[in-house]
Design an enzyme around this catalytic site. Structure first.
Site, PDB file in Angstrom:
ATOM      1  N   HIS A 204      -2.650   3.493  -5.337  1.00 13.11           N
ATOM      2  CA  HIS A 204      -3.685   2.058  -4.402  1.00 13.11           C
ATOM      3  C   HIS A 204      -3.434   0.983  -5.689  1.00 13.11           C
ATOM      4  O   HIS A 204      -3.882  -0.269  -5.633  1.00 13.11           O
ATOM      5  CB  HIS A 204      -3.889   2.431  -4.029  1.00 13.11           C
ATOM      6  CG  HIS A 204      -4.923   1.597  -3.002  1.00 13.11           C
ATOM      7  ND1 HIS A 204      -4.302   1.396  -1.701  1.00 13.11           N
ATOM      8  CD2 HIS A 204      -5.820   0.237  -2.976  1.00 13.11           C
ATOM      9  CE1 HIS A 204      -5.265   0.033  -0.965  1.00 13.11           C
ATOM     10  NE2 HIS A 204      -5.599  -0.259  -1.834  1.00 13.11           N
TER      11      HIS A 204
ATOM     12  N   ARG B  68      -1.911  -1.950  -6.868  1.00  9.96           N
ATOM     13  CA  ARG B  68      -1.899  -3.349  -6.185  1.00  9.96           C
ATOM     14  C   ARG B  68      -2.648  -3.591  -7.225  1.00  9.96           C
ATOM     15  O   ARG B  68      -3.001  -5.453  -6.858  1.00  9.96           O
ATOM     16  CB  ARG B  68      -2.710  -3.006  -4.597  1.00  9.96           C
ATOM     17  CG  ARG B  68      -2.099  -2.457  -4.313  1.00  9.96           C
ATOM     18  CD  ARG B  68      -1.910  -2.433  -2.587  1.00  9.96           C
ATOM     19  NE  ARG B  68      -2.826  -3.114  -1.662  1.00  9.96           N
ATOM     20  CZ  ARG B  68      -2.520  -3.536  -0.920  1.00  9.96           C
ATOM     21  NH1 ARG B  68      -1.681  -4.103  -0.808  1.00  9.96           N
ATOM     22  NH2 ARG B  68      -3.620  -4.515  -0.262  1.00  9.96           N
TER      23      ARG B  68
ATOM     24  N   ARG C  10       0.659  -0.825   0.218  1.00  8.45           N
ATOM     25  CA  ARG C  10       0.262   0.234  -0.311  1.00  8.45           C
ATOM     26  C   ARG C  10       1.073   1.198  -0.109  1.00  8.45           C
ATOM     27  O   ARG C  10       1.945   1.499   0.350  1.00  8.45           O
ATOM     28  CB  ARG C  10      -0.794   0.302   1.075  1.00  8.45           C
ATOM     29  CG  ARG C  10      -1.668  -1.174   1.705  1.00  8.45           C
ATOM     30  CD  ARG C  10      -2.508  -1.387   2.785  1.00  8.45           C
ATOM     31  NE  ARG C  10      -4.030  -1.700   2.349  1.00  8.45           N
ATOM     32  CZ  ARG C  10      -3.487  -3.115   2.856  1.00  8.45           C
ATOM     33  NH1 ARG C  10      -2.194  -3.751   3.582  1.00  8.45           N
ATOM     34  NH2 ARG C  10      -4.576  -4.447   2.507  1.00  8.45           N
TER      35      ARG C  10
ATOM     36  N   TYR D 289      -6.385 -20.280  10.995  1.00 12.84           N
ATOM     37  CA  TYR D 289      -4.916 -20.897  11.292  1.00 12.84           C
ATOM     38  C   TYR D 289      -4.465 -21.142   9.588  1.00 12.84           C
ATOM     39  O   TYR D 289      -3.266 -22.110  10.109  1.00 12.84           O
ATOM     40  CB  TYR D 289      -5.317 -22.666  10.993  1.00 12.84           C
ATOM     41  CG  TYR D 289      -6.514 -22.613  12.087  1.00 12.84           C
ATOM     42  CD1 TYR D 289      -6.140 -23.408  13.429  1.00 12.84           C
ATOM     43  CD2 TYR D 289      -8.198 -22.731  12.090  1.00 12.84           C
ATOM     44  CE1 TYR D 289      -6.734 -23.622  14.216  1.00 12.84           C
ATOM     45  CE2 TYR D 289      -9.079 -22.223  13.454  1.00 12.84           C
ATOM     46  CZ  TYR D 289      -8.266 -23.067  14.756  1.00 12.84           C
ATOM     47  OH  TYR D 289      -9.038 -23.236  15.799  1.00 12.84           O
TER      48      TYR D 289
ATOM     49  N   HIS E 147      -3.177  -9.030   2.362  1.00 10.17           N
ATOM     50  CA  HIS E 147      -5.011  -8.901   2.302  1.00 10.17           C
ATOM     51  C   HIS E 147      -5.598 -10.332   3.499  1.00 10.17           C
ATOM     52  O   HIS E 147      -4.293 -11.749   3.477  1.00 10.17           O
ATOM     53  CB  HIS E 147      -5.199  -9.882   1.170  1.00 10.17           C
ATOM     54  CG  HIS E 147      -5.408  -8.751  -0.421  1.00 10.17           C
ATOM     55  ND1 HIS E 147      -5.808  -8.100  -0.691  1.00 10.17           N
ATOM     56  CD2 HIS E 147      -6.153  -7.468   0.753  1.00 10.17           C
ATOM     57  CE1 HIS E 147      -6.086  -7.612  -1.462  1.00 10.17           C
ATOM     58  NE2 HIS E 147      -6.081  -6.506  -0.851  1.00 10.17           N
TER      59      HIS E 147
ATOM     60  N   LYS F 241      -2.614  -2.505   8.493  1.00  8.67           N
ATOM     61  CA  LYS F 241      -4.014  -2.789   8.075  1.00  8.67           C
ATOM     62  C   LYS F 241      -4.504  -4.042   8.946  1.00  8.67           C
ATOM     63  O   LYS F 241      -5.492  -3.735   9.366  1.00  8.67           O
ATOM     64  CB  LYS F 241      -4.379  -2.385   6.922  1.00  8.67           C
ATOM     65  CG  LYS F 241      -6.243  -2.172   6.673  1.00  8.67           C
ATOM     66  CD  LYS F 241      -6.673  -2.002   5.293  1.00  8.67           C
ATOM     67  CE  LYS F 241      -7.655  -1.948   5.319  1.00  8.67           C
ATOM     68  NZ  LYS F 241      -8.487  -1.602   3.349  1.00  8.67           N
TER      69      LYS F 241
END
Length: 403
Positions: A331, A334, A243, A367, A357, A270
């Protein structure tokens, strides 16, 4: 029956002289002017509440005129008629007047900045200083009303800054929630401001150009007056998929150039988890060039004030200057990266981890702690090589992931 005192006059007050002991000139209904031995003339009011005799001070004459003192007496007697103690009412009012909005907002910001990413803290303070403090900063926080806040947000919306207005509504609500918890206000006037929000038109938030146009964009960018640091920033966004805020706030201490790894700590991310970014050879080469420019600074991309990072608008302004306003943002690289890597058949988990993400499946995300670092290193090197080939005129469509 005691004789009713005649009301005071300005001439009687002006001619009153000090004596060897303090004395009073009554105006009726408990109010009097006390003349001290040094000549001071002080407004007082005597009253009874809950069976106890009490006194109020209205200030000194002539700073407080006879008419003003009588108005204060009227207000005090109305409070008594309503069953309230004027003295206690005044104490509460003074307590409420103690905190201005700016004082409470800065205290709220300091409290939250410890758990925010630096970019979030900077952005919140920017909104406070630019949009809120000039309008309501000096106002006692307890006196601010909902209509005032609606009008404040309307001003921002009228200049077309709908995203800023949205952020301001969020910050206002949080500041007043903080004030409410501290007991500085009795209610939060910033709740439900979004009910009256101006509706934003549907827009593509992070537009990006097709990959085939990228060589032309880079060529145009190099031809603009954008600084070498800005041009390097654009290329690093392309080569890493981070970012823009993560890049411009990056300190040199996070980079291990010899190992070709950039480790971003959780507090700057984030998703609030550390992120390891593999650096392709092309990114390492750019960082070595940047070391010669900003290596003596703490930040890789310092702003004009070297203690603070490059402005969040720098990259987007440079892209607009190259002719890509509304078509490409920092941005947006991305999105370009995600589109291309998915289109070339790379593993979805590798791509999502590269972009930092979280998984939409929350249980799976909990997990799945794998960083896929080596797989991502190969993927991002292939991506960087394909960009070089594209800019050299090769057919990048044929460059797929290795089996």
């Amino acid at each position: 029956m005691p004789r009713k005192a005649a009301p005071l006059t300005d001439s009687a007050i002006k001619t009153a002289k000090p004596k060897t002991a303090p004395y009073k000139l009554s105006d009726g209904e408990g109010m009097y002017l006390e003349i001290t031995t040094n000549g001071s003339k002080l407004w007082r009011m005597k009253y009874r509440f809950d069976g106890k005799e009490k006194r109020l001070s209205f200030g000194a004459y002539p700073a407080v005129s006879l008419a003003q003192a009588r108005q204060q007496r009227k207000e005090a007697r109305q409070l008594l008629a309503d069953g309230q103690d004027p003295g206690e009412h005044r104490k509460v009012a003074k307590r409420e007047q103690r905190h201005t909005f700016e004082e409470l907002a800065r205290e709220w910001h300091r409290y939250n900045a410890k758990r925010w990413a630096p970019a979030t803290a900077d952005k919140a303070m920017s909104y406070l200083e630019n949009d809120l403090f000039p309008i309501i900063g000096r106002k006692p926080v307890a006196t601010i009303t909902r209509p005032e806040l609606v009008e404040l947000v309307r001003r921002i919306e009228k200049r077309g800054a709908l995203n800023a207005a949205k952020k301001v509504r969020q910050w206002l609500s949080q500041v007043f929630r903080y004030a409410l918890a501290k007991g500085a206000v009795e209610a939060n006037p910033a709740t439900d401001l979004n009910v009256l929000a101006e509706h934003a038109p549907r827009v593509e938030h992070h537009p990006h150009i097709p990959l085939a146009e990228l060589p032309e964009l880079l060529k145009r960018l190099d031809a603009t007056r954008a600084s070498v640091m800005t041009r390097h920033a654009v290329r690093l966004l392309l080569l890493t998929g981070v970012r823009p805020g993560e890049l411009r706030n990056a300190p040199w201490a996070e980079f291990d150039i010899e190992a070709a790894v950039w480790t971003i700590p959780a507090e700057r991310m984030k998703a609030r988890r550390p992120h390891i970014v593999p650096l392709p050879r092309q990114a390492v080469a750019i960082l070595r060039q940047l070391q010669e420019i900003t290596g003596s600074h703490a930040l890789v991309f310092p702003g004009r004030n070297s203690a603070r990072p490059m402005s969040e608008n720098t990259v987007n302004k440079a892209l607009a200057g190259a002719g890509y306003e509304g078509r490409q943002t920092g941005h947006g690289f991305r999105h370009l990266l995600s589109t291309e890597l998915n289109g070339r058949g790379f593993n979805r988990d590798w791509i999502e981890r590269q972009l930092a993400h979280g998984d939409k499946d929350e249980i799976r995300d909990t997990y799945n702690h794998a960083t896929y670092l080596e797989q991502r290193r190969g993927m991002m090197q292939t991506w960087a090589d394909s960009l070089d080939a594209l800019c050299a005129g090769a057919n990048v469509v044929a460059i797929k992931r290795k089996a």
